[in-house]
Each structure stands twice: as structure tokens, then as C-alpha cells.
Design a protein around this motif. Structure first.
Motif, PDB file in Angstrom:
ATOM      1  N   LEU A  36       1.668 -21.520 -38.448  1.00  0.00           N
ATOM      2  CA  LEU A  36       3.085 -21.209 -38.270  1.00  0.00           C
ATOM      3  C   LEU A  36       3.300 -19.840 -37.613  1.00  0.00           C
ATOM      4  N   ALA A  37       2.397 -18.896 -37.876  1.00  0.00           N
ATOM      5  CA  ALA A  37       2.521 -17.558 -37.310  1.00  0.00           C
ATOM      6  C   ALA A  37       1.869 -17.434 -35.931  1.00  0.00           C
ATOM      7  N   ALA A  38       1.171 -18.437 -35.485  1.00  0.00           N
ATOM      8  CA  ALA A  38       0.434 -18.370 -34.218  1.00  0.00           C
ATOM      9  C   ALA A  38       1.297 -17.960 -33.023  1.00  0.00           C
ATOM     10  N   PRO A  39       2.530 -18.474 -32.861  1.00  0.00           N
ATOM     11  CA  PRO A  39       3.338 -18.025 -31.719  1.00  0.00           C
ATOM     12  C   PRO A  39       3.635 -16.524 -31.754  1.00  0.00           C
ATOM     13  N   LEU A  40       3.870 -15.975 -32.926  1.00  0.00           N
ATOM     14  CA  LEU A  40       4.114 -14.542 -33.060  1.00  0.00           C
ATOM     15  C   LEU A  40       2.858 -13.742 -32.712  1.00  0.00           C
ATOM     16  N   ILE A  41       1.730 -14.168 -33.215  1.00  0.00           N
ATOM     17  CA  ILE A  41       0.476 -13.470 -32.950  1.00  0.00           C
ATOM     18  C   ILE A  41       0.153 -13.535 -31.450  1.00  0.00           C
ATOM     19  N   ARG A  42       0.368 -14.691 -30.825  1.00  0.00           N
ATOM     20  CA  ARG A  42       0.155 -14.819 -29.377  1.00  0.00           C
ATOM     21  C   ARG A  42       1.086 -13.898 -28.605  1.00  0.00           C
ATOM     22  N   VAL A 111       8.812 -19.877 -45.116  1.00  0.00           N
ATOM     23  CA  VAL A 111       9.765 -18.781 -45.032  1.00  0.00           C
ATOM     24  C   VAL A 111       9.246 -17.817 -43.972  1.00  0.00           C
ATOM     25  N   PHE A 112      10.069 -17.560 -42.980  1.00  0.00           N
ATOM     26  CA  PHE A 112       9.726 -16.623 -41.919  1.00  0.00           C
ATOM     27  C   PHE A 112      10.442 -15.317 -42.246  1.00  0.00           C
ATOM     28  N   THR A 113       9.677 -14.333 -42.683  1.00  0.00           N
ATOM     29  CA  THR A 113      10.245 -13.106 -43.208  1.00  0.00           C
ATOM     30  C   THR A 113       9.934 -11.921 -42.312  1.00  0.00           C
ATOM     31  N   CYS A 114      10.906 -11.037 -42.240  1.00  0.00           N
ATOM     32  CA  CYS A 114      10.735  -9.751 -41.580  1.00  0.00           C
ATOM     33  C   CYS A 114      11.207  -8.708 -42.584  1.00  0.00           C
ATOM     34  N   ILE A 115      10.378  -7.710 -42.842  1.00  0.00           N
ATOM     35  CA  ILE A 115      10.730  -6.676 -43.816  1.00  0.00           C
ATOM     36  C   ILE A 115      10.760  -5.326 -43.115  1.00  0.00           C
ATOM     37  N   LEU A 124      14.037  -3.662 -46.709  1.00  0.00           N
ATOM     38  CA  LEU A 124      15.102  -4.609 -46.406  1.00  0.00           C
ATOM     39  C   LEU A 124      14.481  -5.891 -45.868  1.00  0.00           C
ATOM     40  N   PRO A 125      14.426  -6.950 -46.690  1.00  0.00           N
ATOM     41  CA  PRO A 125      13.856  -8.212 -46.209  1.00  0.00           C
ATOM     42  C   PRO A 125      14.905  -9.056 -45.480  1.00  0.00           C
ATOM     43  N   MET A 126      14.458  -9.735 -44.440  1.00  0.00           N
ATOM     44  CA  MET A 126      15.306 -10.670 -43.701  1.00  0.00           C
ATOM     45  C   MET A 126      14.540 -11.982 -43.586  1.00  0.00           C
ATOM     46  N   ASP A 127      15.134 -13.048 -44.069  1.00  0.00           N
ATOM     47  CA  ASP A 127      14.517 -14.365 -43.947  1.00  0.00           C
ATOM     48  C   ASP A 127      15.194 -15.115 -42.811  1.00  0.00           C
ATOM     49  N   PHE A 128      14.385 -15.756 -41.991  1.00  0.00           N
ATOM     50  CA  PHE A 128      14.903 -16.510 -40.853  1.00  0.00           C
ATOM     51  C   PHE A 128      14.781 -17.999 -41.147  1.00  0.00           C
ATOM     52  N   PRO A 129      15.761 -18.788 -40.680  1.00  0.00           N
ATOM     53  CA  PRO A 129      15.757 -20.215 -40.998  1.00  0.00           C
ATOM     54  C   PRO A 129      14.623 -20.987 -40.339  1.00  0.00           C
ATOM     55  N   ASN A 130      14.093 -20.450 -39.236  1.00  0.00           N
ATOM     56  CA  ASN A 130      13.005 -21.147 -38.558  1.00  0.00           C
ATOM     57  C   ASN A 130      12.153 -20.152 -37.777  1.00  0.00           C
ATOM     58  N   GLY A 131      11.033 -20.628 -37.286  1.00  0.00           N
ATOM     59  CA  GLY A 131      10.110 -19.777 -36.559  1.00  0.00           C
ATOM     60  C   GLY A 131      10.658 -19.291 -35.229  1.00  0.00           C
ATOM     61  N   ASN A 132      11.539 -20.070 -34.593  1.00  0.00           N
ATOM     62  CA  ASN A 132      12.089 -19.659 -33.299  1.00  0.00           C
ATOM     63  C   ASN A 132      12.988 -18.438 -33.432  1.00  0.00           C
ATOM     64  N   ASP A 133      13.854 -18.415 -34.433  1.00  0.00           N
ATOM     65  CA  ASP A 133      14.729 -17.262 -34.648  1.00  0.00           C
ATOM     66  C   ASP A 133      13.912 -16.023 -35.021  1.00  0.00           C
ATOM     67  N   TRP A 134      12.883 -16.223 -35.799  1.00  0.00           N
ATOM     68  CA  TRP A 134      11.976 -15.157 -36.208  1.00  0.00           C
ATOM     69  C   TRP A 134      11.264 -14.563 -34.991  1.00  0.00           C
ATOM     70  N   LEU A 135      10.772 -15.434 -34.133  1.00  0.00           N
ATOM     71  CA  LEU A 135      10.088 -14.999 -32.916  1.00  0.00           C
ATOM     72  C   LEU A 135      11.055 -14.306 -31.958  1.00  0.00           C
ATOM     73  N   THR A 136      12.275 -14.802 -31.852  1.00  0.00           N
ATOM     74  CA  THR A 136      13.288 -14.168 -31.008  1.00  0.00           C
ATOM     75  C   THR A 136      13.583 -12.758 -31.494  1.00  0.00           C
ATOM     76  N   TYR A 137      13.641 -12.564 -32.793  1.00  0.00           N
ATOM     77  CA  TYR A 137      13.853 -11.228 -33.340  1.00  0.00           C
ATOM     78  C   TYR A 137      12.679 -10.305 -32.974  1.00  0.00           C
ATOM     79  N   PHE A 138      11.480 -10.822 -33.054  1.00  0.00           N
ATOM     80  CA  PHE A 138      10.302 -10.045 -32.655  1.00  0.00           C
ATOM     81  C   PHE A 138      10.417  -9.636 -31.180  1.00  0.00           C
TER      82      PHE A 138
END
Length: 148
Positions: A36-42, A111-115, A124-138
Motif C-alpha cells: 500500500l505504501a509502495a507508490p509513496l516510496i517510489r 489507514v493512510f496517516t500523516c503525522i 497532529l495526525p491526519m488520516d486520509f480516506p485513500n492512498g491517492n489523497d495521501w500521495l497527493t498530500y505528499f
């Protein structure tokens, strides 16, 4: 064989099987998190050799920014999980750090979390509904930090 020894052997065998099951489940959990984290790591690997803005480096390391690595890779504090299959990362940002991590709720959903950990304040934790929104934030965070 007497009943006591028989019962003790059964319990020992159950304990071994239980331990093997928990090790297997833990490996499966790490593998799923890493997948699940592979797109972020890439995405991080794609930009790790890009230059960080000088102004951003001055905010992160005000006293010794000129002796720090000026590439995005220099912002990496740590990767979460095994080296061959990370499931998150932690970056240095102005006034603290930012962690991106995949975990699971008790019902098994990811759970895709950003702290955001700001020096001297509660994280301050932020949970994202999906991996795409999480990756967009990154992407937004990195875009503000690098020389484009």
C-alpha cells in the motif's frame, strides 16, 4: 504415556503452532502495508536526488544548513518497516517532522496517516480516506520544498 505428559506435549505443540501463525500473520501484515505504501516510496525515490530550496533548508536547520545534504534524500529521517519493504517514511520539515505511514484499523481496513510533529507541541495526525489523497498530500509537501 501418562495423561499429564500427553497434555503438556499438546500444549507445547499448540504454543509452537500459535507462534508460527503469529509470525506468518506479522509478515503478511508488513507485506500488505509495504504494498500500500509502495507508490509513496517510489515517489520519494523519484525525487530523492532533487535539490531542496535554500530557504527551506535554513528553516529546517537554521544553524548548520550549509553543512547539510541539499538533496531531498537529506530530509529523510527514517523509513518505517524493513529496509526491503518499507511502509512509511519520516521527513525533516521546518519546525519538526512529517511522517507518512500505512497502518490498519481493528476492522482490517487500511489507514493512510500523516503525522505532523512540531517541536514542543503535540503531534497532529491526519488520516486520509485513500492512498491517492495521501500521495497527493505528499506531492504538495515535496513541491513546496524542492527547486522546480
Amino acid at each position: 504415556m501418562n495423561q499429564t505428559l500427553k497434555k503438556l506435549r499438546e500444549l507445547a505443540q499448540e504454543s509452537v503452532l500459535s507462534t508460527e501463525d503469529s509470525v506468518f500473520q506479522e509478515r503478511q501484515l508488513h507485506a500488505t502495508r509495504a504494498q500500500l505504501a509502495a507508490p509513496l516510496i517510489r515517489a520519494f525515490r523519484d525525487v530523492e536526488n532533487e535539490f531542496v530550496r535554500i530557504a527551506m533548508m535554513q528553516q529546517i536547520w537554521p544553524h548548520d544548513y550549509d553543512r547539510r545534504d541539499d538533496r531531498v534524500a537529506g530530509l529523510l529521517i527514517t523509513c518505517f518497516g524493513p529496509e526491503q519493504a518499507p511502509y512509511g517514511l519520516k521527513l525533516a520539515v521546518p519546525n519538526g517532522s512529517l511522517s507518512f505511514e500505512v497502518s490498519f484499523r481493528s476492522d482490517g481496513s487500511p489507514v493512510f496517516t500523516c503525522i505532523r510533529d512540531t517541536d514542543g507541541q503535540r503531534p497532529l495526525p491526519m488520516d486520509f480516506p485513500n492512498g491517492n489523497d495521501w500521495l497527493t498530500y505528499f506531492y504538495k509537501i515535496i513541491a513546496d520544498m524542492i527547486e522546480l
